[in-house]
Motif scaffolding. Structure first.
Motif, PDB file in Angstrom:
ATOM      1  N   ALA A  57      70.696  53.441  41.661  1.00 33.78           N
ATOM      2  CA  ALA A  57      71.747  51.741  41.834  1.00 33.78           C
ATOM      3  C   ALA A  57      72.832  52.475  42.817  1.00 33.78           C
ATOM      4  CB  ALA A  57      72.701  51.467  40.417  1.00 33.78           C
ATOM      5  N   GLN A  75      78.090  42.793  43.173  1.00 28.29           N
ATOM      6  CA  GLN A  75      77.201  43.573  43.472  1.00 28.29           C
ATOM      7  C   GLN A  75      76.765  44.287  42.331  1.00 28.29           C
ATOM      8  OE1 GLN A  75      78.240  45.587  46.397  1.00 28.29           O
ATOM      9  NE2 GLN A  75      79.844  43.922  46.063  1.00 28.29           N
ATOM     10  N   GLY A  76      76.165  43.505  41.370  1.00 23.06           N
ATOM     11  CA  GLY A  76      75.106  43.742  40.026  1.00 23.06           C
ATOM     12  C   GLY A  76      74.482  42.258  40.576  1.00 23.06           C
ATOM     13  N   TYR A 106      73.272  46.133  35.120  1.00 17.59           N
ATOM     14  CA  TYR A 106      74.425  46.539  34.620  1.00 17.59           C
ATOM     15  C   TYR A 106      74.091  46.504  33.157  1.00 17.59           C
ATOM     16  CZ  TYR A 106      77.481  46.287  38.108  1.00 17.59           C
ATOM     17  OH  TYR A 106      77.877  46.309  39.964  1.00 17.59           O
ATOM     18  N   ALA A 153      70.113  49.491  46.589  1.00 14.55           N
ATOM     19  CA  ALA A 153      68.622  49.027  46.191  1.00 14.55           C
ATOM     20  C   ALA A 153      68.137  48.241  47.363  1.00 14.55           C
ATOM     21  CB  ALA A 153      68.569  48.671  45.004  1.00 14.55           C
ATOM     22  N   VAL A 182      69.528  44.338  41.062  1.00 20.85           N
ATOM     23  CA  VAL A 182      70.289  45.226  40.347  1.00 20.85           C
ATOM     24  C   VAL A 182      71.285  45.111  38.909  1.00 20.85           C
ATOM     25  CG1 VAL A 182      72.658  47.324  40.229  1.00 20.85           C
ATOM     26  CG2 VAL A 182      70.999  46.077  42.328  1.00 20.85           C
ATOM     27  N   THR A 192      63.784  47.855  40.504  1.00 22.54           N
ATOM     28  CA  THR A 192      65.104  47.607  39.717  1.00 22.54           C
ATOM     29  C   THR A 192      66.337  48.914  40.158  1.00 22.54           C
ATOM     30  OG1 THR A 192      64.625  48.379  37.324  1.00 22.54           O
ATOM     31  CG2 THR A 192      64.429  45.778  38.703  1.00 22.54           C
ATOM     32  N   GLY A 193      67.212  48.428  40.950  1.00 22.00           N
ATOM     33  CA  GLY A 193      68.680  49.501  40.578  1.00 22.00           C
ATOM     34  C   GLY A 193      69.586  49.525  38.789  1.00 22.00           C
TER      35      GLY A 193
END
Length: 326
Positions: free
Chosen positions: A15, A72-73, A27, A19, A25, A50-51
């Motif tokens: 991640a 970021q996610g 968490y 990606a 992504v 998926t990251g």
């Protein structure tokens, strides 16, 4: 243990490397086997890679909060409503079509979070450590002074699991029994240390979620038994949520849809023993766990638990206990 840590580092590294822009992504607080099972379903069902960033619920939610200007996610998975409620401003409501398969009482107002699975609070017992004591059958048994220092549970100040447990106990039990039980407890700073401590014989009893207890039963430890207290226990859903401004856009929503899908919930049940939030899965078809309808459940108010968190934890901190552990 080393293999698990290495796999977690690999997932997190993937991640961190970034990606593709359209790929989500996640968490997540979930263990590696659960994550890998879901990743495979997301890849097959939604065609997405998926990251993954792993961590504790509080750490990850605070990270999402810190990143709110430039997220970021895309998806947070998973924690309880009494923990996630404090972070609603960085999460985005989403009414997934998969919610049609969920009981209405698992959904939250405006669908800020999506119910990903259901936890049942259980008493995990190491029968090799009873030393002549009768196995507990109910909460009131654990309030007896003979159990002092022999029961472990997670610290509710640091663990959503621990908070759910002690909040529920405070509502289910009369005040005298609740305080007597608390006085017998050893409080662990780590949620994962509770079932491990019981499995290794450091403690006779652990109060933890069913998924954590059953993993040792499934692993062949015949001395481990799971008790569903006779006066009732309580359940709590765990939720996933969209991050507000998720950079993956619609693919973030597809990820939520897949997390809630029948295929993903069956895989989570088989691999990580997570009880589904859907009504169209027969648990006993896949694992040796009782159907929820056969367990006596005491209803707790998740919204009240979230509103009262600070006050309740202050009161909890003032109560005498048997000790603490790492």
């Amino acid at each position: 243990m080393m293999k698990l840590a290495a796999t977690t580092m690999l997932l997190a590294g993937f991640a961190a490397a970034g990606a593709a822009a359209a790929d989500p992504v996640i968490y997540t607080t979930n263990p590696v086997p659960a994550v890998e099972a879901v990743q495979a379903v997301i890849k097959e069902k939604a065609g997405l890679t998926t990251g993954i960033i792993t961590g504790g619920s509080g750490v990850l939610l605070r990270r999402i909060e810190a990143e709110k200007a430039t997220p970021q996610g895309d998806v947070f998975w998973s924690s309880s409503a009494n923990t996630m409620g404090a972070f609603k401003d960085v999460l985005e409501p989403y009414t997934s079509p998969e919610l049609a398969a969920m009981p209405a009482d698992l959904r939250v107002p405006e669908d800020y979070f999506q119910p990903a699975n259901v936890h049942v609070v259980t008493v995990m017992v190491n029968t090799d450590q009873l030393n002549g004591s009768a196995a507990p059958g109910d909460w009131k048994d654990l309030a007896d002074p003979s159990w002092k220092g022999r029961i472990v549970l997670p610290d509710p100040a640091n663990s959503s699991t621990g908070y759910t447990i002690v909040w529920g106990l405070s509502k289910l039990l009369d005040e005298a029994t609740y305080k007597a039980l608390v006085a017998n407890l050893v409080v662990s700073s780590s949620s994962s240390a509770v079932p491990k401590g019981v499995a290794m014989g450091e403690y006779t009893v652990g109060i933890t979620f069913e998924t954590n207890s059953y993993s040792y039963v499934d692993g062949g430890q015949t001395e481990i038994s799971i008790v569903y207290p006779s006066s009732g226990t309580f359940t709590t859903p765990e939720f996933a949520a969209l991050v507000k401004g998720a950079p993956a856009g619609d693919n973030a929503k597809k990820t939520i849809d897949t997390l809630l899908s029948k295929e993903a919930q069956i895989e989570l049940l088989k691999v990580a023993f997570r009880r589904p939030s859907r009504t169209d899965i027969q648990v006993s078809d896949f694992v040796k766990l009782p159907e929820l309808a056969s367990i006596k459940v005491f209803k707790i108010d998740e919204e009240e638990a979230a509103r009262s968190r600070d006050t309740f934890l202050a009161e909890w901190a003032a109560l005498p206990k048997a000790g603490s552990s790492k």
